[in-house]
Design a protein around this motif. Structure first.
Motif, mmCIF file in Angstrom:
data_model
loop_
_atom_site.group_PDB
_atom_site.id
_atom_site.type_symbol
_atom_site.label_atom_id
_atom_site.label_comp_id
_atom_site.label_asym_id
_atom_site.label_seq_id
_atom_site.Cartn_x
_atom_site.Cartn_y
_atom_site.Cartn_z
ATOM 1 N N CYS A 176 -61.609 11.241 -40.173
ATOM 2 C CA CYS A 176 -63.488 11.560 -40.520
ATOM 3 C C CYS A 176 -63.790 12.841 -41.688
ATOM 4 O O CYS A 176 -64.021 12.282 -42.755
ATOM 5 C CB CYS A 176 -64.096 11.579 -39.300
ATOM 6 S SG CYS A 176 -63.664 9.873 -38.362
ATOM 7 N N VAL A 179 -61.476 12.186 -45.145
ATOM 8 C CA VAL A 179 -62.480 11.052 -45.507
ATOM 9 C C VAL A 179 -63.330 11.284 -46.010
ATOM 10 O O VAL A 179 -63.865 10.436 -47.684
ATOM 11 C CB VAL A 179 -62.507 8.988 -44.667
ATOM 12 C CG1 VAL A 179 -63.938 8.974 -45.463
ATOM 13 C CG2 VAL A 179 -61.046 9.086 -44.755
ATOM 14 N N TRP A 189 -57.982 7.030 -45.909
ATOM 15 C CA TRP A 189 -58.893 5.475 -44.424
ATOM 16 C C TRP A 189 -58.467 4.987 -44.248
ATOM 17 O O TRP A 189 -58.001 4.528 -42.708
ATOM 18 C CB TRP A 189 -59.752 4.937 -45.689
ATOM 19 C CG TRP A 189 -60.662 5.132 -45.951
ATOM 20 C CD1 TRP A 189 -61.035 5.376 -47.984
ATOM 21 C CD2 TRP A 189 -62.532 4.901 -45.887
ATOM 22 N NE1 TRP A 189 -61.836 5.796 -47.715
ATOM 23 C CE2 TRP A 189 -62.651 5.989 -46.832
ATOM 24 C CE3 TRP A 189 -62.361 4.535 -44.417
ATOM 25 C CZ2 TRP A 189 -64.042 6.490 -46.327
ATOM 26 C CZ3 TRP A 189 -63.548 5.004 -44.424
ATOM 27 C CH2 TRP A 189 -65.150 5.425 -45.685
ATOM 28 N N LEU A 192 -57.041 6.791 -40.635
ATOM 29 C CA LEU A 192 -58.186 7.209 -40.205
ATOM 30 C C LEU A 192 -57.940 5.811 -39.053
ATOM 31 O O LEU A 192 -58.060 5.679 -38.141
ATOM 32 C CB LEU A 192 -59.528 7.009 -40.898
ATOM 33 C CG LEU A 192 -60.873 6.957 -39.609
ATOM 34 C CD1 LEU A 192 -61.261 8.111 -39.422
ATOM 35 C CD2 LEU A 192 -62.294 6.703 -41.080
ATOM 36 N N ALA A 193 -57.969 4.382 -39.977
ATOM 37 C CA ALA A 193 -57.983 3.683 -39.153
ATOM 38 C C ALA A 193 -56.307 2.970 -38.126
ATOM 39 O O ALA A 193 -56.981 3.118 -36.801
ATOM 40 C CB ALA A 193 -57.299 1.815 -40.257
ATOM 41 N N GLN A 196 -57.331 5.485 -35.011
ATOM 42 C CA GLN A 196 -58.631 4.841 -34.396
ATOM 43 C C GLN A 196 -58.170 3.655 -33.564
ATOM 44 O O GLN A 196 -58.417 3.251 -32.650
ATOM 45 C CB GLN A 196 -60.236 4.051 -35.035
ATOM 46 C CG GLN A 196 -60.438 5.124 -36.077
ATOM 47 C CD GLN A 196 -61.151 4.870 -36.875
ATOM 48 O OE1 GLN A 196 -61.557 3.727 -37.449
ATOM 49 N NE2 GLN A 196 -62.930 5.549 -36.816
ATOM 50 N N ASP A 204 -63.340 -0.605 -34.135
ATOM 51 C CA ASP A 204 -64.147 0.633 -35.536
ATOM 52 C C ASP A 204 -62.575 0.838 -36.608
ATOM 53 O O ASP A 204 -63.138 1.178 -38.070
ATOM 54 C CB ASP A 204 -63.738 2.350 -34.704
ATOM 55 C CG ASP A 204 -65.007 2.914 -33.261
ATOM 56 O OD1 ASP A 204 -64.709 3.159 -32.437
ATOM 57 O OD2 ASP A 204 -66.458 1.776 -34.271
ATOM 58 N N SER A 208 -63.492 0.343 -40.468
ATOM 59 C CA SER A 208 -63.543 1.620 -41.491
ATOM 60 C C SER A 208 -62.387 0.639 -42.668
ATOM 61 O O SER A 208 -62.473 0.993 -43.631
ATOM 62 C CB SER A 208 -62.798 2.734 -40.593
ATOM 63 O OG SER A 208 -62.868 3.196 -39.774
ATOM 64 N N ARG A 211 -65.127 -1.158 -44.859
ATOM 65 C CA ARG A 211 -65.735 0.218 -45.221
ATOM 66 C C ARG A 211 -65.108 0.636 -46.795
ATOM 67 O O ARG A 211 -65.228 0.901 -47.582
ATOM 68 C CB ARG A 211 -66.606 1.258 -44.836
ATOM 69 C CG ARG A 211 -67.166 2.142 -45.346
ATOM 70 C CD ARG A 211 -67.715 3.284 -44.391
ATOM 71 N NE ARG A 211 -68.104 4.306 -44.656
ATOM 72 C CZ ARG A 211 -67.851 6.090 -44.371
ATOM 73 N NH1 ARG A 211 -67.973 5.855 -43.030
ATOM 74 N NH2 ARG A 211 -69.042 6.706 -44.726
ATOM 75 N N ALA A 212 -63.875 1.270 -46.797
ATOM 76 C CA ALA A 212 -62.853 1.979 -47.376
ATOM 77 C C ALA A 212 -63.118 0.604 -48.682
ATOM 78 O O ALA A 212 -63.434 0.959 -49.537
ATOM 79 C CB ALA A 212 -62.298 2.094 -47.254
#
Length: 657
Positions: A176, A179, A189, A192-193, A196, A204, A208, A211-212
């Motif tokens: 997080c 990013v 990203w 992160l994904a 998660q 989530d 992510s 959103r990316a």
């Protein structure tokens, strides 16, 4: 002596203090560690374009003080300026690059815990922006940008390693933050994904990824890479691979191998295997401003001067021009316009200049090269078998004679680097056993053929893996040889193709048991005229032939086996090839013995050769033609003598009766 440049420059942890100007000069020398920095470039680092009147004295004073402060490390005076020698120095930037490479190796072989520790040690060396005292100096900007890009990549590799090691909670939090620091770096990203998702936060993770994608489209106007799209699809179908110990990852879409073409000045990051020669070349160039690079065909001379020497000089901020002469060599230099003193001209494949039709133009070409060497820096690359031609250009040869670097074929250890390092950079995996097979097949072969074979293997890769089966399916290195030969033939006219056939058939012999053997033949028997010589040079350029000033031979004993067309040519005219080989060797011996009548053809042998010549119309050397003409003339004289003596014989027969 410890030198830290990843942040404000410090020596020995701050125990050695320097004045502002001394610190700037030390930083500029560290940017070009081990290479010469001209006095003018040091002045540019200190003052830009606004030098004080006493600038030369100021720099000399800085150097004098630095020499006292950094002992036992040394600053060496060169012909063009000064060089900071790497001995007795521990530079944090070099240490960072070493740790980054080591961590990547550990991660690749499945040791994520060790890799994470190594990456963390590498990042701990950073205290701020590299070469911060020299932000207005272009060479420092280039070096700083390269190091900073490496730092961002290592931050992502650290997250990769920790995730593979099972530290899901920590990675999710750290990703997080990463990013937020660099939201346009897609890899962050992805990590992160995945983190998660492994926490059980599937919604989530999907948010992510989406959103990316929105952010990248909005900021860059581009669709994200395949990796994000693949990850989104994997999350939606709850792909079980997302829960494995490996982060979903794809290899670079670009092939990391050059293929048959030489590497260019923009390919330095993919160029491996010549580190030692490159260091020697740069030292010679720094000290003398001139370098002559020679080597046998296929040794990689063009790639060395372009991706090696040229790229290194470009990284220092030097302007570089690469030219290749043709039949009118002076044309290659007419448009070269580079600033005096801070430029490099690379003349690649200089041997092509000797094809100039006008000797006066060749004189002008080398005279202009001498003037370029005086005005800036000059690198000349030439095939080793043309060094004799260069030596006959007395003025220029005297200038470059002491600045010669000979490139030898790579040994096994360096060939291994040529194979392995580009794959590692591109995120590829080499199947166990593939490297050993390639090393076995590449021994004695031209580097471009190995690189071309590797491109074919890459095209047949399975995911990220380059496989032995892919190598077999590509036809191995022999297929690269055949493809190269077929490409040359396709580019020739009908008459030129006939000349190529004549040349290759002279260089191959079929034994009684059907084995095809390569022959080494005197150059005068192969390049029998200008047209043949041009075809020989073309075949040498693509590494199908090897030549020196005396002889020509196939670069690959298996060419006839690997190239079906040559095998067909041999099968079509087995008897003709036997006649050609015997004629060539006999005519050469006749010439060496002073052309005695005792060695010429007679009787049935002469008849069969004359019949073959009339049917096939082979291209013969001057000596071979002279030999056949002498044989024919001798036979004609004998027939005339016989006819003249016939009346006398008839008279004798009547008397005897």
């Amino acid at each position: 002596m410890e030198v830290r440049v990843l942040g404000a420059l410090t020596l020995d942890g701050g125990r050695v203090t320097l004045a502002r100007r001394d610190r700037a000069v030390m930083g500029a020398l560290a940017v070009r560690l081990g290479a010469s920095a001209s006095v003018e470039s040091l002045a540019a680092a200190l003052w830009g374009d606004h030098r004080p009147a006493s600038w030369t004295h100021v720099i000399a004073g800085c150097i004098m003080r630095l020499r006292r402060r950094i002992e036992p490390a040394r600053i060496e005076t060169t012909a063009r300026g000064y060089r900071l020698l790497p001995e007795h120095l521990e530079v944090d930037a070099a240490r960072f690059e070493l740790l980054a490479a080591r961590g990547s190796e550990q991660l690749e072989i499945g040791e994520p815990e060790r890799a994470a520790h190594t990456f963390a040690d590498a990042l701990a060396l950073w205290r701020g922006e590299p070469f911060v005292e020299l932000l207005d100096w272009q060479p420092a900007q280039i070096a700083s940008g390269r190091l900073d890009e490496m730092r961002l990549s290592v931050e992502e590799l650290l997250l990769d390693a920790e995730l593979q090691a099972g530290e899901v909670q920590g990675v999710a939090a750290a990703a997080c933050a990463r990013v937020a620091e660099a939201p346009l770096r897609e890899r962050r990203w992805v990590i992160l994904a995945v983190a998660q998702y492994r926490q059980g936060r599937q919604a989530d993770a999907l948010a992510s990824v989406r959103r990316a994608r929105r952010l990248l489209v909005a900021e860059l106007g581009l669709e994200p890479c395949t990796e994000l799209a693949d990850l989104e699809a994997a999350i939606l179908r709850q792909d079980p691979r997302l829960l494995s110990e490996h982060v979903l990852r794809i290899a670079s879409p670009e092939c990391p191998y050059f293929g048959a073409e030489p590497a260019g000045t923009g390919d330095a990051e993919r160029y491996f295997g010549r580190e030692q020669e490159l260091a020697a070349a740069l030292r010679t160039l720094d000290e003398h401003g001139m370098l002559l690079v020679a080597g046998p065909s296929g040794v990689g001379t063009s790639s060395f001067v372009r991706a090696g020497v040229g790229a290194q000089l470009l990284a220092r901020g030097v302007e570089v021009a690469v030219v290749t002469p043709g039949e009118h060599p002076i044309d290659a230099l007419r448009d070269v316009r580079l600033p005096v003193g801070s430029s490099l001209v690379i003349v690649d494949q200089c041997e092509r200049a000797f094809a100039a039709e006008d000797p006066g133009e060749l004189d002008e070409f080398f005279a202009l090269l001498s003037r370029i060497a005086l005005a800036g820096m000059l690198v000349v690359a030439i095939r080793a078998d043309h060094l004799g031609s260069l030596a006959r250009r007395e003025g220029f040869a005297q200038t470059v004679r002491s600045h010669l670097l000979m490139l030898a074929p790579l040994d096994v250890a360096r060939l291994r680097r040529v194979i392995e390092q580009p794959a590692e950079q591109a995120g590829l995996i080499l199947e166990p056993g593939l490297v050993e097979i390639l090393l076995r097949d590449a021994t004695g072969r031209a580097l471009p053929l190995l690189s071309r074979a590797l491109r074919e293997v890459w095209a047949r890769r399975e995911g990220r893996v380059l496989t032995v089966d892919g190598y077999r399916a590509s036809g191995e290195i022999d297929a690269a040889v055949a493809t190269t030969a077929e490409g040359v033939l396709a580019a020739l006219s009908t008459d030129e193709a006939r000349l190529l056939r004549d040349i290759l058939l002279r260089l191959v012999e079929v034994t009684p048991d059907g084995t095809m053997l390569a022959r080494r033949i005197e150059r005068s028997r192969i390049a029998i005229d200008d047209a043949h010589a041009r075809i020989v040079d073309r075949l040498v350029d693509v590494r199908l032939l090897t030549t020196d000033e005396e002889a020509v031979q196939l670069s690959h004993d298996g060419l006839a086996r690997a190239w079906p067309r040559l095998g067909d040519w041999l099968a079509d005219d087995v008897e003709g090839q036997r006649i050609m080989r015997h004629l060539g060797s006999t005519a050469a011996a006749w010439e060496a013995m002073g052309r005695p009548d005792s060695e010429i053809y007679r009787g049935s042998r002469l008849t069969s050769v004359r019949r073959w010549r009339a049917e096939v119309h082979p291209a013969l050397s001057a000596v071979e033609r002279a030999f056949l003409d002498a044989s024919t003339a001798h036979e004609t004289e004998g027939l005339v003598a016989v006819r003249t003596s016939l009346p006398d014989l008839q008279l004798l027969r009547r008397i005897s009766r």
